[in-house]
Motif scaffolding. Structure first.
Motif, PDB file in Angstrom:
ATOM      1  N   CYS A  22       0.863  -1.171   0.000  1.00  0.00           N
ATOM      2  CA  CYS A  22       0.000   0.000   0.000  1.00  0.00           C
ATOM      3  C   CYS A  22       0.905   1.228   0.000  1.00  0.00           C
ATOM      4  O   CYS A  22       1.581   1.496   0.997  1.00  0.00           O
ATOM      5  CB  CYS A  22      -0.911   0.001   1.216  1.00  0.00           C
ATOM      6  N   ALA A  23       0.922   1.926  -1.109  1.00  0.00           N
ATOM      7  CA  ALA A  23       1.706   3.152  -1.225  1.00  0.00           C
ATOM      8  C   ALA A  23       0.841   4.334  -0.806  1.00  0.00           C
ATOM      9  O   ALA A  23      -0.290   4.472  -1.285  1.00  0.00           O
ATOM     10  CB  ALA A  23       2.187   3.330  -2.659  1.00  0.00           C
ATOM     11  N   VAL A  24       1.372   5.151   0.087  1.00  0.00           N
ATOM     12  CA  VAL A  24       0.562   6.239   0.629  1.00  0.00           C
ATOM     13  C   VAL A  24       1.199   7.583   0.307  1.00  0.00           C
ATOM     14  O   VAL A  24       2.411   7.701   0.130  1.00  0.00           O
ATOM     15  CB  VAL A  24       0.353   6.081   2.143  1.00  0.00           C
ATOM     16  N   SER A  25       0.359   8.603   0.249  1.00  0.00           N
ATOM     17  CA  SER A  25       0.816   9.969   0.039  1.00  0.00           C
ATOM     18  C   SER A  25      -0.226  10.921   0.610  1.00  0.00           C
ATOM     19  O   SER A  25      -1.350  10.515   0.900  1.00  0.00           O
ATOM     20  CB  SER A  25       1.040  10.249  -1.452  1.00  0.00           C
ATOM     21  N   GLY A  26       0.194  12.169   0.793  1.00  0.00           N
ATOM     22  CA  GLY A  26      -0.743  13.188   1.258  1.00  0.00           C
ATOM     23  C   GLY A  26      -0.808  13.351   2.754  1.00  0.00           C
ATOM     24  O   GLY A  26      -1.590  14.174   3.256  1.00  0.00           O
ATOM     25  N   PHE A  27      -0.014  12.568   3.513  1.00  0.00           N
ATOM     26  CA  PHE A  27       0.041  12.733   4.953  1.00  0.00           C
ATOM     27  C   PHE A  27       1.371  12.177   5.448  1.00  0.00           C
ATOM     28  O   PHE A  27       2.084  11.495   4.715  1.00  0.00           O
ATOM     29  CB  PHE A  27      -1.135  12.054   5.660  1.00  0.00           C
ATOM     30  N   THR A  28       1.692  12.495   6.676  1.00  0.00           N
ATOM     31  CA  THR A  28       2.965  12.052   7.256  1.00  0.00           C
ATOM     32  C   THR A  28       2.823  10.611   7.704  1.00  0.00           C
ATOM     33  O   THR A  28       2.399  10.317   8.830  1.00  0.00           O
ATOM     34  CB  THR A  28       3.359  12.957   8.434  1.00  0.00           C
ATOM     35  N   PHE A  29       3.173   9.698   6.799  1.00  0.00           N
ATOM     36  CA  PHE A  29       2.933   8.267   6.996  1.00  0.00           C
ATOM     37  C   PHE A  29       3.475   7.778   8.331  1.00  0.00           C
ATOM     38  O   PHE A  29       2.791   7.038   9.048  1.00  0.00           O
ATOM     39  CB  PHE A  29       3.586   7.501   5.840  1.00  0.00           C
ATOM     40  N   GLY A  30       4.661   8.170   8.691  1.00  0.00           N
ATOM     41  CA  GLY A  30       5.297   7.679   9.904  1.00  0.00           C
ATOM     42  C   GLY A  30       4.641   8.127  11.195  1.00  0.00           C
ATOM     43  O   GLY A  30       5.045   7.691  12.274  1.00  0.00           O
ATOM     44  N   SER A  31       3.627   8.966  11.108  1.00  0.00           N
ATOM     45  CA  SER A  31       2.926   9.440  12.295  1.00  0.00           C
ATOM     46  C   SER A  31       1.582   8.757  12.511  1.00  0.00           C
ATOM     47  O   SER A  31       0.901   9.056  13.495  1.00  0.00           O
ATOM     48  CB  SER A  31       2.701  10.956  12.197  1.00  0.00           C
ATOM     49  N   PHE A  68      -0.065 -14.413   8.403  1.00  0.00           N
ATOM     50  CA  PHE A  68       0.090 -13.075   7.828  1.00  0.00           C
ATOM     51  C   PHE A  68       1.040 -12.255   8.691  1.00  0.00           C
ATOM     52  O   PHE A  68       1.053 -12.392   9.921  1.00  0.00           O
ATOM     53  CB  PHE A  68      -1.247 -12.350   7.764  1.00  0.00           C
ATOM     54  N   THR A  69       1.782 -11.367   8.032  1.00  0.00           N
ATOM     55  CA  THR A  69       2.671 -10.451   8.739  1.00  0.00           C
ATOM     56  C   THR A  69       2.515  -9.048   8.152  1.00  0.00           C
ATOM     57  O   THR A  69       2.706  -8.854   6.943  1.00  0.00           O
ATOM     58  CB  THR A  69       4.139 -10.879   8.614  1.00  0.00           C
ATOM     59  N   VAL A  70       2.171  -8.105   9.025  1.00  0.00           N
ATOM     60  CA  VAL A  70       2.068  -6.716   8.599  1.00  0.00           C
ATOM     61  C   VAL A  70       3.379  -6.014   8.921  1.00  0.00           C
ATOM     62  O   VAL A  70       4.011  -6.279   9.956  1.00  0.00           O
ATOM     63  CB  VAL A  70       0.871  -6.015   9.281  1.00  0.00           C
ATOM     64  N   SER A  71       3.795  -5.129   8.024  1.00  0.00           N
ATOM     65  CA  SER A  71       5.015  -4.356   8.252  1.00  0.00           C
ATOM     66  C   SER A  71       4.905  -3.039   7.499  1.00  0.00           C
ATOM     67  O   SER A  71       3.973  -2.834   6.715  1.00  0.00           O
ATOM     68  CB  SER A  71       6.254  -5.136   7.801  1.00  0.00           C
ATOM     69  N   ARG A  72       5.843  -2.174   7.758  1.00  0.00           N
ATOM     70  CA  ARG A  72       5.822  -0.870   7.097  1.00  0.00           C
ATOM     71  C   ARG A  72       7.235  -0.354   6.903  1.00  0.00           C
ATOM     72  O   ARG A  72       8.140  -0.668   7.688  1.00  0.00           O
ATOM     73  CB  ARG A  72       4.997   0.122   7.900  1.00  0.00           C
ATOM     74  N   LEU A  79       3.101   0.410   3.191  1.00  0.00           N
ATOM     75  CA  LEU A  79       2.602  -0.588   4.135  1.00  0.00           C
ATOM     76  C   LEU A  79       2.563  -1.923   3.406  1.00  0.00           C
ATOM     77  O   LEU A  79       2.222  -1.975   2.217  1.00  0.00           O
ATOM     78  CB  LEU A  79       1.197  -0.195   4.599  1.00  0.00           C
ATOM     79  N   TYR A  80       2.895  -2.997   4.124  1.00  0.00           N
ATOM     80  CA  TYR A  80       2.914  -4.330   3.516  1.00  0.00           C
ATOM     81  C   TYR A  80       2.021  -5.290   4.296  1.00  0.00           C
ATOM     82  O   TYR A  80       1.785  -5.131   5.485  1.00  0.00           O
ATOM     83  CB  TYR A  80       4.325  -4.904   3.499  1.00  0.00           C
TER      84      TYR A  80
END
Length: 126
Positions: A22-31, A68-72, A79-80
């Motif tokens: 999941c590729a994100v944009s438009g916000f501070t992803f790490g927050s 399943f394993t979620v990661s970022r 996000l993965y």
């Protein structure tokens, strides 16, 4: 503008693996905490997994725990969801989610999900 773009869905045989991104944009992803939700054909959406903003804490619904394993990657704003030992009941559209509230917990309420991606389709079938 907040954008969440999922990819990686495919047709896979039972027992196989897939990695969703999941590729994100438009916000501070790490927050922001992130979650994955899926919707199987004819069923209500189901929460799958969540991860906190730093990636230190992860949560899973019982049916996917251990598979399943979620990661970022906060440097890449991605996000993965690594999905192993896939089963036919994992067939669904998978959505990447974020929200302004703390959603990194077990069974976060859906009203706390503010932004959804368009989804990516996963089909597990022989």
């Amino acid at each position: 503008e907040v954008q969440l773009v999922e990819s990686g869905g495919a047709l896979v045989q039972p027992g196989g693996s897939l990695r969703l991104s999941c590729a994100v944009s438009g916000f501070t992803f790490g927050s922001y905490d992130m979650s994955w939700v899926r919707q199987a054909p004819g069923k209500e959406p189901e929460w799958v997994s969540s991860i906190n903003s730093d990636g230190d804490y992860t949560y899973y619904t019982d049916s996917v725990k251990g598979r399943f394993t979620v990661s970022r990657d906060n440097a890449k704003n991605i996000l993965y969801l690594q999905m192993n030992v896939l089963k036919p009941e994992d067939t669904a559209i998978y959505y990447c989610i974020t929200g302004r509230r703390h959603i990194a917990k077990m069974n976060p309420p859906f009203h706390e999900f503010d932004y959804w991606g368009q989804g990516t389709r996963v089909t597990v079938s022989s």
